[in-house]
Motif scaffolding. Structure first.
Motif, mmCIF file in Angstrom:
data_model
loop_
_atom_site.group_PDB
_atom_site.id
_atom_site.type_symbol
_atom_site.label_atom_id
_atom_site.label_comp_id
_atom_site.label_asym_id
_atom_site.label_seq_id
_atom_site.Cartn_x
_atom_site.Cartn_y
_atom_site.Cartn_z
ATOM 1 N N CYS A 43 21.631 7.738 -24.814
ATOM 2 C CA CYS A 43 20.637 8.455 -25.631
ATOM 3 C C CYS A 43 19.467 7.554 -25.979
ATOM 4 O O CYS A 43 18.301 7.976 -25.912
ATOM 5 C CB CYS A 43 21.274 8.985 -26.917
ATOM 6 N N ARG A 44 19.772 6.306 -26.362
ATOM 7 C CA ARG A 44 18.696 5.355 -26.703
ATOM 8 C C ARG A 44 17.790 5.113 -25.489
ATOM 9 O O ARG A 44 16.560 5.097 -25.601
ATOM 10 C CB ARG A 44 19.290 4.014 -27.165
ATOM 11 N N SER A 46 17.356 7.049 -22.936
ATOM 12 C CA SER A 46 16.622 8.278 -22.612
ATOM 13 C C SER A 46 15.334 8.350 -23.424
ATOM 14 O O SER A 46 14.307 8.839 -22.940
ATOM 15 C CB SER A 46 17.468 9.520 -22.927
ATOM 16 N N LYS A 47 15.405 7.882 -24.676
ATOM 17 C CA LYS A 47 14.216 7.919 -25.529
ATOM 18 C C LYS A 47 13.112 7.033 -24.941
ATOM 19 O O LYS A 47 11.959 7.458 -24.850
ATOM 20 C CB LYS A 47 14.571 7.469 -26.955
ATOM 21 N N ALA A 68 19.288 12.565 -22.516
ATOM 22 C CA ALA A 68 19.688 12.510 -23.932
ATOM 23 C C ALA A 68 20.676 13.617 -24.276
ATOM 24 O O ALA A 68 21.630 13.408 -25.037
ATOM 25 C CB ALA A 68 18.454 12.608 -24.830
ATOM 26 N N GLU A 94 24.427 12.748 -25.606
ATOM 27 C CA GLU A 94 24.962 13.263 -26.871
ATOM 28 C C GLU A 94 26.221 14.081 -26.638
ATOM 29 O O GLU A 94 27.200 13.986 -27.391
ATOM 30 C CB GLU A 94 23.896 14.109 -27.586
ATOM 31 N N ALA A 127 23.452 9.732 -32.226
ATOM 32 C CA ALA A 127 23.251 10.500 -30.987
ATOM 33 C C ALA A 127 22.554 11.829 -31.276
ATOM 34 O O ALA A 127 21.659 12.250 -30.532
ATOM 35 C CB ALA A 127 24.590 10.733 -30.291
ATOM 36 N N LEU A 138 18.912 11.161 -31.954
ATOM 37 C CA LEU A 138 18.205 10.794 -30.720
ATOM 38 C C LEU A 138 17.984 12.012 -29.823
ATOM 39 O O LEU A 138 16.916 12.175 -29.234
ATOM 40 C CB LEU A 138 18.986 9.715 -29.956
ATOM 41 N N ARG A 139 19.010 12.875 -29.727
ATOM 42 C CA ARG A 139 18.838 14.093 -28.914
ATOM 43 C C ARG A 139 17.642 14.906 -29.429
ATOM 44 O O ARG A 139 16.804 15.352 -28.643
ATOM 45 C CB ARG A 139 20.119 14.938 -28.930
ATOM 46 N N VAL A 180 14.327 13.040 -28.622
ATOM 47 C CA VAL A 180 13.965 13.044 -27.200
ATOM 48 C C VAL A 180 13.565 14.449 -26.760
ATOM 49 O O VAL A 180 12.625 14.619 -25.979
ATOM 50 C CB VAL A 180 15.113 12.478 -26.327
#
Lengths: 210, 210
Positions: B135-136, B138-139, B157, B161, B195, B198-199, B202
């Protein structure tokens, strides 16, 4: 040495992952979303297969038999869409290669690109439709299935919802202004809302049965 | 004709899906969660591979080179965990088969079951740790990568997640009351919250760049 598309179902799992990571045009996020949905559908079937035919769950046998038929069918559809998405954008690529010298050529090219984009959006839209069905089936699996497999029902819903949201992004990116767009955008909004609600419900059932 | 475990990376994708759907003990939801995370990591690598080496993105070349190293490493870890999870529960199964006639046998069996459960929970806990890293990554991919691949960063992301939440269920189901449990439950709560945030972040970046 065929020049046809790679048939991913028969390729090693590693090849699918490696091709997804590469700069090759396929598989991309749409196909990968279908793969996530197929994995979710497989888990629903697993819950059914760990429930069916056991005396302890005889009272739900009919429902479980019906459920596994539906989850197997959803998986077959998503496996096909996983493959279809790898070629869905080919029409757009071909259209972009059309000549654009004269006004007539420009108009023909533009129409071909738009027709290609509708096909490229239609495959992930169908992924959304089948993946939300996976969420619905996961809920029945969580309610009626063998509680020893409860986390598998929960993960089925998580992956169904992930497939919906992922494929919806690929519908949106392939949309141009047209009637198709308005109808598709409305449909994916509705599907996403249903999938999100189902994920929350199934997770709540799952945690209550851990 | 080996009696060792099936090595899924080298098996056709169809075999992995079919085995997940079957009543076989593996692959189950833990392995499938790792597969979802590996698919997400692959998409982050794809975004990098569609960005790296292009003049247009020369100003982020260093960051993208560092990012693809991390996403490739996360994928390798998740591919290993996808396999590890298929045998992680074997220790518990073996422990349940131990004799339970005398008090000493009962005590030894109980200790072996608990030790087995810690191992069975440790694999999905590690899946959570690596999947939140997806997830990180993906950002960063969504922020710096080729915007033509923006949906792939978004889907990275989503799948990261999903892998976190799915694997977290399998940590929770394998927990018994012990020090390990308290620490693991606290850690997965924290990972799930990160997560989820972050989802959402993103997805917001992705929708803004469609």
């Amino acid at each position: 040495m065929s020049d046809g598309p790679t048939i991913y179902a028969t390729e090693p799992l590693q090849v699918y992952l490696d091709d997804a990571a590469s700069k090759k045009p396929a598989p991309g996020g749409g196909s990968v979303s279908a793969a996530a949905g197929a994995l979710g559908a497989a888990l629903v079937s697993m819950v059914c297969n760990l429930t069916q035919g056991r005396e302890k769950f005889a009272d739900v046998e009919t429902e479980i038999v019906a459920l596994v038929e539906k989850s197997d069918a959803a998986r077959v559809k998503l496996e096909k869409l996983l493959q279809d998405d790898t070629t869905a954008y080919n029409g757009v690529i071909d259209a972009y290669k059309m000549p654009k010298e004269t006004d007539a050529e420009k108009a023909a090219r533009k129409a071909a690109v738009q027709a290609g984009l509708v096909i490229a959006a239609d495959v992930p839209l169908e992924i959304c439709r089948v993946a939300v069905e996976v969420c619905r089936l996961s809920k029945t699996a969580a309610e009626l299935g063998n509680p020893q497999a409860i986390t598998d029902a929960g993960i089925g819903a998580i992956l169904g919802e992930a497939a919906v949201v992922g494929a919806a992004l690929n519908v949106r990116i392939n949309l141009e202004d047209c009637d198709y767009t308005i109808a598709a955008a409305a449909e994916i909004d509705k599907i996403q809302a249903e999938a999100a609600a189902l994920r929350a419900e199934v997770l709540a059932i799952t945690l209550s049965k851990l």
